[in-house]
Structures are given as structure tokens and as C-alpha cells.
Write a protein that holds these residues in place. Structure first.
Motif, PDB file in Angstrom:
ATOM      1  N   ALA A  25       0.852  -1.185   0.000  1.00 23.27           N
ATOM      2  CA  ALA A  25       0.000   0.000   0.000  1.00 23.27           C
ATOM      3  C   ALA A  25       0.891   1.239   0.000  1.00 23.27           C
ATOM      4  CB  ALA A  25      -0.910   0.015   1.225  1.00 23.27           C
ATOM      5  N   ILE A  26       0.599   2.163  -0.903  1.00 26.27           N
ATOM      6  CA  ILE A  26       1.262   3.464  -0.925  1.00 26.27           C
ATOM      7  C   ILE A  26       0.255   4.475  -0.379  1.00 26.27           C
ATOM      8  CG2 ILE A  26       2.317   5.245  -2.359  1.00 26.27           C
ATOM      9  CD1 ILE A  26       3.099   3.082  -4.339  1.00 26.27           C
ATOM     10  N   VAL A  27       0.604   5.151   0.716  1.00 17.45           N
ATOM     11  CA  VAL A  27      -0.378   5.948   1.443  1.00 17.45           C
ATOM     12  C   VAL A  27       0.167   7.344   1.741  1.00 17.45           C
ATOM     13  CG1 VAL A  27      -1.905   5.992   3.450  1.00 17.45           C
ATOM     14  CG2 VAL A  27      -1.121   3.795   2.561  1.00 17.45           C
ATOM     15  N   ASP A  28      -0.646   8.349   1.453  1.00 18.30           N
ATOM     16  CA  ASP A  28      -0.322   9.725   1.828  1.00 18.30           C
ATOM     17  C   ASP A  28      -0.582   9.900   3.324  1.00 18.30           C
ATOM     18  OD1 ASP A  28       0.200  12.432   1.853  1.00 18.30           O
ATOM     19  OD2 ASP A  28      -1.682  13.001   0.906  1.00 18.30           O
ATOM     20  N   VAL A  29       0.265  10.677   4.006  1.00 17.05           N
ATOM     21  CA  VAL A  29       0.066  10.932   5.435  1.00 17.05           C
ATOM     22  C   VAL A  29      -1.221  11.701   5.688  1.00 17.05           C
ATOM     23  CG1 VAL A  29       0.925  12.195   7.443  1.00 17.05           C
ATOM     24  CG2 VAL A  29       2.508  10.832   6.069  1.00 17.05           C
ATOM     25  N   ARG A  30      -1.417  12.788   4.949  1.00 18.02           N
ATOM     26  CA  ARG A  30      -2.537  13.702   5.207  1.00 18.02           C
ATOM     27  C   ARG A  30      -3.612  13.519   4.144  1.00 18.02           C
ATOM     28  NH1 ARG A  30      -1.073  17.941   8.750  1.00 18.02           N
ATOM     29  NH2 ARG A  30       1.123  17.904   9.330  1.00 18.02           N
TER      30      ARG A  30
END
Length: 224
Positions: free
Chosen positions: A49-54
Motif C-alpha cells: 500500500a502506498i499511502v499519503d500521510v494527510r
């Protein structure tokens, strides 16, 4: 490699998806919020999974919270977090989950395609990929863990490069020393951090996680 992407910036989300598909990566879903991300993880059981923090709705730590929840739902899920800038406390939230297969990169690294793809493969293979800027800032923090104080200057340099995800050969090249010297330093690091060869966990990953937790302990904002 089967991937789910969670990023609320449309251009970046579609750009990363196009880049990965061009490299033969199977992008199963590309979504804009944490709720849809968790639904995609449940549906597809991806490798990474590639996930943005905000992300919406508050644009604070939804991505980190969702990443931790995704790993709870799917143990062993590799996660690479992307952030616009260094957010040490949020990075620590993810790494206190423990285990391998974790990365934390600045979004600007995506444009360096070879480095970005290398980080993805390291994380999927159970390693770590920590942005050099995160490591550099951690090095400037206080060191509350006495075991980290046992390390020599060179051993701390080696451990910092391990935290970036570099292998022994790359560390040797970066520090202009032999592979044998790097191996000796890593053996000393394991000993000084009380990491026994009998431990079931990957000692290299454990050393990096120990380092990150210890270095970031003094940087957590009040109330977190």
C-alpha cells in the motif's frame, strides 16, 4: 507486485499509478481517502500500500492511522508512506506497529524513478526504506535510549544508512570502506543493542526500528 494507492492529490495519484503501470506493476486501486483505501485493502489484499500521510477530512494523520489499521487487518502488508515534508512523530506512529515491510519517503522522491522503484521493492521484500531527510533530522535529536549511546560515531553512521534501506555493499560504497568493515560494524551494532542471533525477528529491521523509535522519542508533539 500488486499495489493499492491512497493519495488525495489527483495529479500525484494518477501520476504514480501511470508510472507504476508503465513498469508492469499491477495497480489494483487508486483512491483519495482513508475510508476507500481500507475498503480497497479488504477487497484486493494487495502486496503493498502506498499511502499519503494527510488525507480528508481533516488532512492531519488519516493516512498513518489508516496504514496502521490496514496492517492490523492484513498482517504483513507492506506499506510505503508518502509525505510532503518530514513529519517525525507520524513516522514513529507507523513504525511502533513493529515488523518489517515499512517505508517513509518524501513525495519529491517519486520523481527519481529508479530510487522510488528500488524503495518499493525493498519494502515489499520485507525491508525498510526511510527517506534520508527523515534520518538526517533524527540524527539531530536527543538520544534518550542508553543503548544507542553505546554506538561509536561510525556505527551510528552505518545504522543511519541501514535506516535508509541501504544494503552492506551500498553502505561500504557510501562510506568508502570495505564490505568486511561494514559487516563488522553491523555485528557490533547488534551486540550493543542487545540483539541476539537467537532472536526470531530480523535483527537488521529490529535495529532500524529501535533506532527510529529512540531518535524520535523526543520529537513527539504534546498530546500525541
Amino acid at each position: 507486485m500488486r499495489i493499492v494507492i491512497a493519495e488525495d492529490d489527483l495529479l500525484l495519484r494518477e501520476g504514480v499509478a501511470m508510472l507504476l503501470r508503465a513498469e508492469g506493476v499491477d495497480v489494483l486501486a487508486a483512491v483519495a481517502n482513508a475510508e476507500d483505501f481500507l475498503a480497497a485493502v479488504d477487497e484486493h489484499a494487495p502486496d503493498l500500500a502506498i499511502v499519503d500521510v494527510r488525507m480528508p477530512p481533516t488532512h492531519t494523520d488519516e493516512g498513518i492511522v489508516a496504514a496502521v489499521e490496514a496492517r492490523r487487518r492484513q498482517p504483513g502488508l507492506a506499506v510505503l508512506v508518502l509525505s510532503a515534508y518530514v513529519e517525525q512523530a507520524f513516522a514513529t506512529d507507523l513504525f511502533t506497529d513493529g515488523g518489517a515491510g515499512l517505508g517513509y519517503l518524501l513525495k519529491e522522491r517519486v520523481g527519481r524513478v529508479e530510487e522510488f522503484l528500488d524503495a518499493l521493492h525493498r519494502v515489499v521484500d520485507g525491508g525498510t526504506a526511510i527517506d534520508p531527510e527523515v534520518v538526517a533530522q533524527l540524527l539531530t535529536r536527543g538520544r534518550p535510549d542508553n543503548r544507542l549511546e553505546r554506538l561509536s560515531t561510525r556505527e551510528r553512521e552505518v545504522l543511519a544508512l541501514m535506516a535508509e534501506g541501504l544494503g552492506n555493499g551500498a553502505i561500504a560504497e557510501r562510506l568508502v570502506v570495505t564490505d568486511g568493515a561494514v559487516h563488522k560494524h553491523i555485528r557490533n551494532i547488534f551486540a550493543k543493542l542487545d540483539l541476539s542471533p537467537a532472536d526470531r525477528a530480523d535483527r537488521r529491521v529490529t535495529a532500524v526500528l529501535h533506532y527510529l523509535r529512540g531518535q524520535a522519542a523526543g520529537s513527539r508533539p504534546a498530546g500525541r
